[in-house]
Design a protein around this motif. Sequence first.
Motif, PDB file in Angstrom:
ATOM      1  N   LEU A  60       0.609  -1.501  -0.304  1.00  0.00           N
ATOM      2  CA  LEU A  60       0.180  -0.289   0.214  1.00  0.00           C
ATOM      3  C   LEU A  60       1.006   1.616  -0.200  1.00  0.00           C
ATOM      4  N   PHE A  61       0.706   2.065  -0.190  1.00  0.00           N
ATOM      5  CA  PHE A  61       1.041   3.706  -0.461  1.00  0.00           C
ATOM      6  C   PHE A  61      -0.154   4.411   0.363  1.00  0.00           C
ATOM      7  N   ALA A  62       0.964   5.330   1.386  1.00  0.00           N
ATOM      8  CA  ALA A  62       0.133   6.115   2.269  1.00  0.00           C
ATOM      9  C   ALA A  62      -0.069   7.387   1.680  1.00  0.00           C
ATOM     10  N   ARG A  63      -1.011   8.013   1.043  1.00  0.00           N
ATOM     11  CA  ARG A  63      -0.394  10.047   1.143  1.00  0.00           C
ATOM     12  C   ARG A  63      -2.453  10.397   1.412  1.00  0.00           C
ATOM     13  N   SER A  64      -2.040  11.814   2.009  1.00  0.00           N
ATOM     14  CA  SER A  64      -2.515  12.070   2.795  1.00  0.00           C
ATOM     15  C   SER A  64      -3.430  13.119   1.551  1.00  0.00           C
ATOM     16  N   GLN A  65      -5.751  13.087   1.350  1.00  0.00           N
ATOM     17  CA  GLN A  65      -6.225  13.456   0.143  1.00  0.00           C
ATOM     18  C   GLN A  65      -6.973  13.585   1.108  1.00  0.00           C
ATOM     19  N   ASN A  66      -8.059  14.311   0.853  1.00  0.00           N
ATOM     20  CA  ASN A  66      -9.349  15.144   1.056  1.00  0.00           C
ATOM     21  C   ASN A  66     -10.540  13.931   1.244  1.00  0.00           C
ATOM     22  N   GLN A  67     -10.253  13.144   0.001  1.00  0.00           N
ATOM     23  CA  GLN A  67     -11.296  11.949  -0.312  1.00  0.00           C
ATOM     24  C   GLN A  67     -11.383  11.705  -1.267  1.00  0.00           C
ATOM     25  N   TYR A  68     -11.360  10.020  -0.896  1.00  0.00           N
ATOM     26  CA  TYR A  68     -11.088   9.176  -2.111  1.00  0.00           C
ATOM     27  C   TYR A  68     -11.707   8.822  -2.542  1.00  0.00           C
ATOM     28  N   LEU A  69     -12.952   7.968  -1.605  1.00  0.00           N
ATOM     29  CA  LEU A  69     -14.217   7.159  -2.374  1.00  0.00           C
ATOM     30  C   LEU A  69     -15.373   7.630  -2.188  1.00  0.00           C
ATOM     31  N   PHE A  70     -15.536   8.598  -1.585  1.00  0.00           N
ATOM     32  CA  PHE A  70     -17.034   9.472  -1.052  1.00  0.00           C
ATOM     33  C   PHE A  70     -16.886  10.701  -1.258  1.00  0.00           C
ATOM     34  N   PRO A  71     -17.224  11.763  -2.630  1.00  0.00           N
ATOM     35  CA  PRO A  71     -17.387  12.330  -2.680  1.00  0.00           C
ATOM     36  C   PRO A  71     -18.405  13.818  -2.114  1.00  0.00           C
ATOM     37  N   GLY A  72     -17.421  14.614  -1.637  1.00  0.00           N
ATOM     38  CA  GLY A  72     -18.474  15.683  -1.220  1.00  0.00           C
ATOM     39  C   GLY A  72     -18.501  15.628   0.157  1.00  0.00           C
ATOM     40  N   SER A  73     -17.461  14.572   0.840  1.00  0.00           N
ATOM     41  CA  SER A  73     -17.347  14.034   2.036  1.00  0.00           C
ATOM     42  C   SER A  73     -16.342  14.963   2.742  1.00  0.00           C
ATOM     43  N   ILE A  74     -15.265  15.880   2.360  1.00  0.00           N
ATOM     44  CA  ILE A  74     -14.492  16.606   2.861  1.00  0.00           C
ATOM     45  C   ILE A  74     -15.153  17.659   3.494  1.00  0.00           C
ATOM     46  N   GLU A  75     -16.646  18.215   3.065  1.00  0.00           N
ATOM     47  CA  GLU A  75     -17.411  19.142   4.233  1.00  0.00           C
ATOM     48  C   GLU A  75     -18.092  18.423   5.079  1.00  0.00           C
ATOM     49  N   ASN A  76     -17.392  17.488   5.582  1.00  0.00           N
ATOM     50  CA  ASN A  76     -19.176  17.157   6.240  1.00  0.00           C
ATOM     51  C   ASN A  76     -17.875  17.515   7.922  1.00  0.00           C
ATOM     52  N   VAL A  77     -18.176  17.730   8.655  1.00  0.00           N
ATOM     53  CA  VAL A  77     -17.366  18.352  10.100  1.00  0.00           C
ATOM     54  C   VAL A  77     -16.715  17.474  10.731  1.00  0.00           C
ATOM     55  N   GLY A  78     -17.230  16.283  10.321  1.00  0.00           N
ATOM     56  CA  GLY A  78     -17.073  14.583  11.037  1.00  0.00           C
ATOM     57  C   GLY A  78     -16.089  14.502  10.380  1.00  0.00           C
ATOM     58  N   LYS A  79     -15.332  14.640  10.016  1.00  0.00           N
ATOM     59  CA  LYS A  79     -14.317  13.743   9.021  1.00  0.00           C
ATOM     60  C   LYS A  79     -13.172  14.998   9.271  1.00  0.00           C
ATOM     61  N   HIS A  80     -12.036  13.671  10.093  1.00  0.00           N
ATOM     62  CA  HIS A  80     -10.966  13.921  10.418  1.00  0.00           C
ATOM     63  C   HIS A  80      -9.923  13.294   9.607  1.00  0.00           C
ATOM     64  N   VAL A  81      -9.374  14.287   8.928  1.00  0.00           N
ATOM     65  CA  VAL A  81      -8.523  14.021   7.727  1.00  0.00           C
ATOM     66  C   VAL A  81      -6.631  13.991   8.401  1.00  0.00           C
ATOM     67  N   GLY A 138     -22.916  15.908   3.382  1.00  0.00           N
ATOM     68  CA  GLY A 138     -24.713  16.377   4.293  1.00  0.00           C
ATOM     69  C   GLY A 138     -24.552  14.283   4.377  1.00  0.00           C
ATOM     70  N   GLU A 139     -25.826  14.846   6.031  1.00  0.00           N
ATOM     71  CA  GLU A 139     -26.163  13.065   6.248  1.00  0.00           C
ATOM     72  C   GLU A 139     -27.576  12.782   5.390  1.00  0.00           C
ATOM     73  N   GLU A 140     -28.283  14.078   4.613  1.00  0.00           N
ATOM     74  CA  GLU A 140     -28.959  13.797   3.736  1.00  0.00           C
ATOM     75  C   GLU A 140     -28.719  13.073   2.670  1.00  0.00           C
ATOM     76  N   LEU A 141     -27.747  13.551   2.238  1.00  0.00           N
ATOM     77  CA  LEU A 141     -27.153  13.478   0.767  1.00  0.00           C
ATOM     78  C   LEU A 141     -26.730  12.083   0.727  1.00  0.00           C
ATOM     79  N   ALA A 142     -25.843  11.691   1.994  1.00  0.00           N
ATOM     80  CA  ALA A 142     -25.328  10.381   2.532  1.00  0.00           C
ATOM     81  C   ALA A 142     -26.140   9.294   2.794  1.00  0.00           C
ATOM     82  N   ALA A 143     -27.228   9.737   2.522  1.00  0.00           N
ATOM     83  CA  ALA A 143     -27.884   9.034   3.414  1.00  0.00           C
ATOM     84  C   ALA A 143     -28.627   8.053   2.168  1.00  0.00           C
TER      85      ALA A 143
END
Length: 533
Positions: free
Chosen positions: A135-156, A437-442
């Motif tokens: 594996l390679f570890a590279r810090s990115q805002n999001q890989y699999l969940f588009p728009g998830s970086i806007e969620n305040v609960g996401k800790h990058v 956002g939670e509604e779009l994620a659901a």
Amino acid sequence: MPARPPLQSRLAASLPVGISLRSYHASSTPSSTTTLFASLPGELEEATLCESHFLAVASPQHDDSREVLVYAVEILIFTSPSLTTLFVSKADSSGFSSRLNAPKGSPSIVGSVIATFVEFLLEPRLNQSRVVLSLFARSQNQYLFPGSIENVGKHVLDDRQLIKWWCRVMDNVLRRRNDGLSLPCRATAHLLVPGCDRAETKALFPPSSHLDSPSAPNWINSYPAELLVADTSKPPRHLIPRLPDDPKSRFLDDLDGEFVDERGQWRSVKTLDQFWEMMSYRQECSAGRLVGFLWLVFPSSQSAHAPLNLLEETGKMRDSVKLSTQTNQSTPRSVQVLEYDSLNSGVQPDGGSRSIEAPKPPRASSPRSGSQTDPTTVARLGNEAGKGSLTTAVASAEQPMPTISIESTKGTQGQIVLDADQYQSLLDWLLQSDFAGEELAAESTKGWVQKALELSGGAVFGQPINGERPLTLPKAHEPAAAQHVNVLTGVRKKRKADSMMEARPAFSEGGPTSRQASVNTLPTSLVRKKAKG
């Protein structure tokens, strides 16, 4: 009560009591792909299969909340006669992990899930050949969940934090595997961070590495070329695997585009050390962020007692190959016929032949987009998968279909099994959804599950997981004796008088006295009066 599927049982056993979630495991049928390691000019390519595994976990649906995907990871498995490679392709969180309501002080839920999933895929493959987890570890805002970086609960995590996190997670896998094993069967972890020297890289190792013996470390700052290929005297172009969407694979392609001579050598980079030094100047590794490349190498009992080149020889065809006659043929390239047998019998060829038509087609930058099976063959692959007989792609009607028996690994198939195209469609659907956002994620979670059912034709997808591991939290008040574990805490510096008294035992009329008695009989020469005024 019917037995639970193996992965469901493993996840439940690894998660603490009180955790409830839902897991989704999808996999693809193995299909033929280009070999990971480039062949020397005139050398035959090694037959290679690729299968994909995707695991997502979601928060459970309650009366007042809908189900939302929380975490997902994709692992690609490349199987060849001499080496099995598990490549962690993508991993990401959506920022809604708080919905799992993890008990305070419990271990990382995400870390437990990924370590359990890796072990689930690893174990049945360890007895077939050498196995490497890459594996390679590279810090990115999001890989699999588009728009998830806007969620305040996401800790990058930043680059160093991410590398350390992956090292800690994989250290759990490594040490559970090595428990009770002795050399040379023990697995080793290898970490390289382009641009970091040895001391800086070792600072990223997991804390447990400090307890390892210097003569037999579990963690090493190196690229384990000698454990992955039989002949390390080859040019570096043939010593580094080409994995999809990997920074070093893009560098390999760029170097190939500049110049490759008849010996398979580049003009600019002549050694592995030069390759990794040049990697540190690549934009992906020098744009103010570190990229960590991690390998866990697991030697099987068979390969621990036999050199890798011997294993490769058993995977080659015994019959001689006449390239000159194949050059004039118009039939497409066919792939070597191999059978993976059990550990005791080793890897045995069936005596067939393998041919290559010249010129070779251009190499695809991603092995997954290389040579693939046609739809008819893919359908037959899915039907035969349950029988433990998987067929690689071959277009020649004049030679038998190459077969690779992997009976021991069929238990790792997903709850739904798709062909390569269907699997990619499911992944693409997720990458085009919205988790801001939670509604779009659901809504995206519901749509993704429906898409999986539509592609697979199944009626059910998803398995409930209820944690079973007892949670042991640290005590609020430790006994006084336990405080001595913390070295350098509660240490009182000795006074000069105390030191002198320990050096000179004091005596009274009754013989040696206690320290308290001796203090009461201090000589007057040692007592200083405080000056007045």
